[in-house]
Structures are given as C-alpha cells and as structure tokens.
Motif scaffolding. Structure first.
Motif, PDB file in Angstrom:
ATOM      1  N   VAL A 107      49.537 -44.760 -25.561  1.00 21.91           N
ATOM      2  CA  VAL A 107      48.242 -45.059 -24.953  1.00 21.91           C
ATOM      3  C   VAL A 107      47.696 -46.395 -25.443  1.00 21.91           C
ATOM      4  O   VAL A 107      48.154 -46.956 -26.446  1.00 21.91           O
ATOM      5  CB  VAL A 107      47.205 -43.940 -25.241  1.00 21.91           C
ATOM      6  CG1 VAL A 107      47.674 -42.620 -24.631  1.00 21.91           C
ATOM      7  CG2 VAL A 107      46.958 -43.786 -26.738  1.00 21.91           C
ATOM      8  N   ASP A 108      46.693 -46.879 -24.725  1.00 26.85           N
ATOM      9  CA  ASP A 108      45.954 -48.082 -25.116  1.00 26.85           C
ATOM     10  C   ASP A 108      44.683 -47.740 -25.883  1.00 26.85           C
ATOM     11  O   ASP A 108      44.107 -48.602 -26.552  1.00 26.85           O
ATOM     12  CB  ASP A 108      45.548 -48.881 -23.874  1.00 26.85           C
ATOM     13  CG  ASP A 108      46.719 -49.167 -22.958  1.00 26.85           C
ATOM     14  OD1 ASP A 108      47.704 -49.766 -23.430  1.00 26.85           O
ATOM     15  OD2 ASP A 108      46.655 -48.780 -21.775  1.00 26.85           O
ATOM     16  N   ALA A 109      44.221 -46.485 -25.729  1.00 31.21           N
ATOM     17  CA  ALA A 109      42.948 -46.080 -26.326  1.00 31.21           C
ATOM     18  C   ALA A 109      42.966 -44.571 -26.548  1.00 31.21           C
ATOM     19  O   ALA A 109      43.738 -43.843 -25.913  1.00 31.21           O
ATOM     20  CB  ALA A 109      41.782 -46.448 -25.414  1.00 31.21           C
ATOM     21  N   VAL A 110      42.081 -44.119 -27.430  1.00 35.80           N
ATOM     22  CA  VAL A 110      41.894 -42.678 -27.626  1.00 35.80           C
ATOM     23  C   VAL A 110      40.407 -42.362 -27.628  1.00 35.80           C
ATOM     24  O   VAL A 110      39.577 -43.166 -28.067  1.00 35.80           O
ATOM     25  CB  VAL A 110      42.525 -42.165 -28.943  1.00 35.80           C
ATOM     26  CG1 VAL A 110      44.037 -42.204 -28.877  1.00 35.80           C
ATOM     27  CG2 VAL A 110      42.003 -42.931 -30.154  1.00 35.80           C
ATOM     28  N   ALA A 111      40.096 -41.177 -27.118  1.00 36.03           N
ATOM     29  CA  ALA A 111      38.769 -40.598 -27.250  1.00 36.03           C
ATOM     30  C   ALA A 111      38.875 -39.475 -28.265  1.00 36.03           C
ATOM     31  O   ALA A 111      39.839 -38.700 -28.236  1.00 36.03           O
ATOM     32  CB  ALA A 111      38.279 -40.066 -25.908  1.00 36.03           C
ATOM     33  N   VAL A 112      37.902 -39.382 -29.151  1.00 33.86           N
ATOM     34  CA  VAL A 112      37.973 -38.416 -30.245  1.00 33.86           C
ATOM     35  C   VAL A 112      36.854 -37.399 -30.105  1.00 33.86           C
ATOM     36  O   VAL A 112      35.674 -37.762 -30.017  1.00 33.86           O
ATOM     37  CB  VAL A 112      37.898 -39.113 -31.615  1.00 33.86           C
ATOM     38  CG1 VAL A 112      38.080 -38.093 -32.732  1.00 33.86           C
ATOM     39  CG2 VAL A 112      38.947 -40.214 -31.727  1.00 33.86           C
ATOM     40  N   ALA A 113      37.237 -36.119 -30.087  1.00 27.79           N
ATOM     41  CA  ALA A 113      36.282 -35.013 -30.036  1.00 27.79           C
ATOM     42  C   ALA A 113      36.630 -34.053 -31.162  1.00 27.79           C
ATOM     43  O   ALA A 113      37.091 -32.931 -30.934  1.00 27.79           O
ATOM     44  CB  ALA A 113      36.326 -34.317 -28.681  1.00 27.79           C
ATOM     45  N   LEU A 114      36.408 -34.518 -32.381  1.00 31.63           N
ATOM     46  CA  LEU A 114      36.781 -33.776 -33.583  1.00 31.63           C
ATOM     47  C   LEU A 114      35.669 -33.896 -34.626  1.00 31.63           C
ATOM     48  O   LEU A 114      34.837 -34.799 -34.549  1.00 31.63           O
ATOM     49  CB  LEU A 114      38.082 -34.338 -34.161  1.00 31.63           C
ATOM     50  CG  LEU A 114      39.358 -34.061 -33.359  1.00 31.63           C
ATOM     51  CD1 LEU A 114      40.477 -34.992 -33.801  1.00 31.63           C
ATOM     52  CD2 LEU A 114      39.784 -32.605 -33.512  1.00 31.63           C
TER      53      LEU A 114
ATOM     54  N   LEU B 288      38.996 -47.439 -29.443  1.00 35.55           N
ATOM     55  CA  LEU B 288      38.441 -46.178 -29.914  1.00 35.55           C
ATOM     56  C   LEU B 288      37.156 -45.800 -29.202  1.00 35.55           C
ATOM     57  O   LEU B 288      36.178 -46.558 -29.226  1.00 35.55           O
ATOM     58  CB  LEU B 288      38.145 -46.272 -31.419  1.00 35.55           C
ATOM     59  CG  LEU B 288      39.318 -46.650 -32.335  1.00 35.55           C
ATOM     60  CD1 LEU B 288      38.822 -46.831 -33.763  1.00 35.55           C
ATOM     61  CD2 LEU B 288      40.416 -45.598 -32.273  1.00 35.55           C
ATOM     62  N   LEU B 289      37.134 -44.616 -28.597  1.00 34.64           N
ATOM     63  CA  LEU B 289      35.918 -44.000 -28.091  1.00 34.64           C
ATOM     64  C   LEU B 289      35.620 -42.836 -29.023  1.00 34.64           C
ATOM     65  O   LEU B 289      36.268 -41.794 -28.967  1.00 34.64           O
ATOM     66  CB  LEU B 289      36.101 -43.515 -26.651  1.00 34.64           C
ATOM     67  CG  LEU B 289      34.915 -42.796 -26.000  1.00 34.64           C
ATOM     68  CD1 LEU B 289      33.645 -43.639 -26.087  1.00 34.64           C
ATOM     69  CD2 LEU B 289      35.230 -42.440 -24.554  1.00 34.64           C
ATOM     70  N   LEU B 290      34.659 -43.038 -29.915  1.00 39.55           N
ATOM     71  CA  LEU B 290      34.406 -42.117 -31.015  1.00 39.55           C
ATOM     72  C   LEU B 290      33.146 -41.302 -30.786  1.00 39.55           C
ATOM     73  O   LEU B 290      32.294 -41.662 -29.977  1.00 39.55           O
ATOM     74  CB  LEU B 290      34.291 -42.906 -32.323  1.00 39.55           C
ATOM     75  CG  LEU B 290      35.495 -43.787 -32.662  1.00 39.55           C
ATOM     76  CD1 LEU B 290      35.170 -44.700 -33.835  1.00 39.55           C
ATOM     77  CD2 LEU B 290      36.713 -42.933 -32.966  1.00 39.55           C
ATOM     78  N   ASP B 291      33.031 -40.210 -31.538  1.00 43.85           N
ATOM     79  CA  ASP B 291      31.830 -39.390 -31.469  1.00 43.85           C
ATOM     80  C   ASP B 291      30.947 -39.688 -32.669  1.00 43.85           C
ATOM     81  O   ASP B 291      31.377 -40.312 -33.642  1.00 43.85           O
ATOM     82  CB  ASP B 291      32.209 -37.904 -31.439  1.00 43.85           C
ATOM     83  CG  ASP B 291      31.222 -37.064 -30.641  1.00 43.85           C
ATOM     84  OD1 ASP B 291      30.109 -37.570 -30.356  1.00 43.85           O
ATOM     85  OD2 ASP B 291      31.546 -35.922 -30.301  1.00 43.85           O
ATOM     86  N   LYS B 292      29.710 -39.252 -32.569  1.00 42.93           N
ATOM     87  CA  LYS B 292      28.811 -39.410 -33.716  1.00 42.93           C
ATOM     88  C   LYS B 292      28.815 -38.094 -34.522  1.00 42.93           C
ATOM     89  O   LYS B 292      29.073 -37.031 -33.954  1.00 42.93           O
ATOM     90  CB  LYS B 292      27.390 -39.782 -33.263  1.00 42.93           C
ATOM     91  CG  LYS B 292      26.747 -38.755 -32.300  1.00 42.93           C
ATOM     92  CD  LYS B 292      26.230 -37.530 -33.030  1.00 42.93           C
ATOM     93  CE  LYS B 292      26.092 -36.338 -32.159  1.00 42.93           C
ATOM     94  NZ  LYS B 292      25.928 -35.095 -32.934  1.00 42.93           N
ATOM     95  N   PRO B 293      28.565 -38.150 -35.838  1.00 40.83           N
ATOM     96  CA  PRO B 293      28.501 -39.356 -36.660  1.00 40.83           C
ATOM     97  C   PRO B 293      29.895 -39.941 -36.854  1.00 40.83           C
ATOM     98  O   PRO B 293      30.901 -39.236 -36.739  1.00 40.83           O
ATOM     99  CB  PRO B 293      27.928 -38.841 -37.979  1.00 40.83           C
ATOM    100  CG  PRO B 293      28.393 -37.420 -38.067  1.00 40.83           C
ATOM    101  CD  PRO B 293      28.371 -36.923 -36.638  1.00 40.83           C
ATOM    102  N   LEU B 294      29.940 -41.225 -37.129  1.00 41.80           N
ATOM    103  CA  LEU B 294      31.214 -41.916 -37.277  1.00 41.80           C
ATOM    104  C   LEU B 294      32.078 -41.267 -38.346  1.00 41.80           C
ATOM    105  O   LEU B 294      33.289 -41.095 -38.165  1.00 41.80           O
ATOM    106  CB  LEU B 294      30.965 -43.384 -37.637  1.00 41.80           C
ATOM    107  CG  LEU B 294      32.200 -44.242 -37.925  1.00 41.80           C
ATOM    108  CD1 LEU B 294      33.029 -44.407 -36.661  1.00 41.80           C
ATOM    109  CD2 LEU B 294      31.776 -45.595 -38.483  1.00 41.80           C
ATOM    110  N   ALA B 295      31.460 -40.912 -39.468  1.00 44.52           N
ATOM    111  CA  ALA B 295      32.185 -40.360 -40.609  1.00 44.52           C
ATOM    112  C   ALA B 295      31.193 -39.580 -41.473  1.00 44.52           C
ATOM    113  O   ALA B 295      29.983 -39.803 -41.382  1.00 44.52           O
ATOM    114  CB  ALA B 295      32.828 -41.481 -41.419  1.00 44.52           C
TER     115      ALA B 295
END
Length: 292
Positions: free
Chosen positions: A61-68, A87-94
C-alpha cells in the motif's frame, strides 16, 4: 492511492472500512488486525483482502488508516512510516509524549504525509466555524464541555480497555483541544486540573492568544446530560460551535481527502502528527496535575 486498514474493532467496522471502501480516490487493498478471524470477516464484508502479516500489507500500500488503541497505534505508525506509508491516524496520537515524538520523528524522516482524525475538524459545518473564528481577534474566554455516556450506556466503546484506563481526558479531551487550539492559540499553561465524578475531569487553560478556557470532560455522564458544546466570548460577542449533520463516515472521507492533498502537495495538514503530538503533550501535563 492504495490504502490498508489496521484494526478490526467497532470503529474500524462502523467508520473506517465504509469510508475507505466508498472513497473514489482510494483503492482499499486490505485489512490487518490482531485477531485474524476478525480481519477475515471484515475484509469479506467490504470485498477486500485480509492480511495475516502486517508488514506484507505495508509493502502493498501507499498509506494506512489506523483504528487501534493509541498504545498499539503509535508503534505501528512508526513501522508504517518507515515502510514509506502515509498515515491516517486516530486520536490520541499516542498514550505518552515519548511515543508521540517517535511517531513524528518517523514521519519526518520518511517524509510521508500524516493526518490525525479529530472528528470535529473534518465535519464540514464545524470545520468552517473553526476557520471563521480563528480569524477573529479579541477572544476573552472559552468554555468547552465534552460529555459522553460511553460508560453509562451500552455503547460498543464502553468495553475498550484503553478508555477504561485513560478515561475522558484522553478520549474526548483531544476533541475539545482540536477546536480550541486553532482559535485561541497554543496552550501556554495548564493552570488547573481537578477530578469530578467517576472519570470526569475539569481543566483550566491559558492560551498564547491571551484568552483562558475551561474544559469539562467525561465518559460517564448520565445519558440525558451527554453532548458536546463550545462557547467563545470576546470583543465581538458570543458564539457557539454549531451542530454538524455529518457522521463519522463523511468526516473520515474528508480526512482521507486531506491525506491525499498532503501527500500530493508535500504541505502538512493542520491536523498532522505534529499537531497530534502537541495535543498529547497537553494531555500528559494535565494527567500529571491530576496525579496520574
């Protein structure tokens, strides 16, 4: 853009997978999850492939979406960035500042685009309001209330271990900050942080623009009292955050648009990993004042 989904829970199933599969400029390549059977089921529902090996997905892939959960997201975000994935990330980042800094460092080193999905920033009506208010001078104070009933209803997110551990500060606190920071400026001081009923917390912030703000955050509000509101007061009067008709799927589609634009132009989005890190730093400061 070829994109993969990391995660198979309620948020991935109800928001990410529908948004990725319906987006005209995305090729939804596959799903990886910590539970292989759940990945197979989700992939089958949306006509894509289930991956047993996360690195194999990253290579395709060229990108990932994260739902974790944030603790899982942070490490995988570093891994994905190093593999050259946007990266398509969710909040909070970390969950910690150190882990958030590692994500930002990996993004910068790999020169990939990043967008953190703060829902209100990607709903058309509320995004327009935030942009309008950020151009107004003379704000004096603000009040934000983000009251969820996640733990007082049968919400699918109520069983989330990280929400049980981190509470409203880390779950809905990012939403409130994502609205206040672009309007009032960065937080120069977390002046106070006190606990209320159950996981409820109250914060007092001083902003670089000169205004102060108060935040009330909860996931344990009575269902009849749940809801989100933001009120700004200043030289021009009083204004309230409008209600948005957009649900999570259209908002995520707009976040994907933002990631595509950032990847193509090389210009960072306002809600990139660096902004996500700043939100994490503020939350960590408040958590320390609360006593952990």
């Amino acid at each position: 853009m070829r994109i993969g989904l990391l995660g198979t829970g309620s948020w991935a199933e109800g928001a990410h997978a529908p948004a990725l599969s319906s987006h005209r400029e995305l090729d939804f390549v596959g799903v990886w999850g910590r539970r292989p059977e759940a990945a197979k089921e989700l992939a089958g529902r949306f006509g894509t492939r289930a991956y047993d090996d996360v690195d194999a997905l990253l290579a395709d892939v060229d990108a990932v979406a994260v739902a974790l959960p944030p603790a899982v997201q942070a490490g995988l975000a570093v891994r994905a960035a190093r593999a050259g994935c946007h990266l398509l990330l969710d909040k909070p980042l970390a969950p910690t500042v150190e882990e958030g800094r590692a994500v930002v460092a990996a993004v910068q080193e790999a020169q990939v685009a990043s967008v953190v999905f703060f829902t209100t920033r990607f709903q058309s009506v509320t995004d327009a309001w935030i942009t309008e208010q950020s151009a107004v001078e003379g704000w004096f104070t603000a009040r934000a209330e983000w009251l969820g009933a996640v733990f007082t209803t049968d919400s699918p997110f109520g069983a989330s271990p990280w929400r049980r551990e981190k509470g409203a500060l880390w779950d809905v606190g990012p939403h409130a900050l994502s609205v206040l920071l672009p309007v009032l400026g960065d937080v120069r001081q977390v002046a106070a942080a006190v606990r209320g009923p159950a996981d409820t917390v109250h914060l007092v912030l001083h902003h670089t623009g000169g205004a102060s703000s108060t935040l009330t955050l909860s996931l344990t509000a009575p269902p009849a009292a749940a809801g989100a509101s933001v009120e700004l007061r200043g030289e021009g009067g009083v204004t309230l955050l409008p209600r948005s008709p957009d649900g999570a799927v259209p908002a995520l589609e707009r976040a994907a648009d933002a990631l595509l634009a950032a990847a193509r132009s090389g210009r960072p989005h306002p809600c990139d990993a660096t902004f996500g890190l700043r939100v994490t730093e503020i939350l960590a400061t408040a958590e320390a004042l609360l006593g952990g």
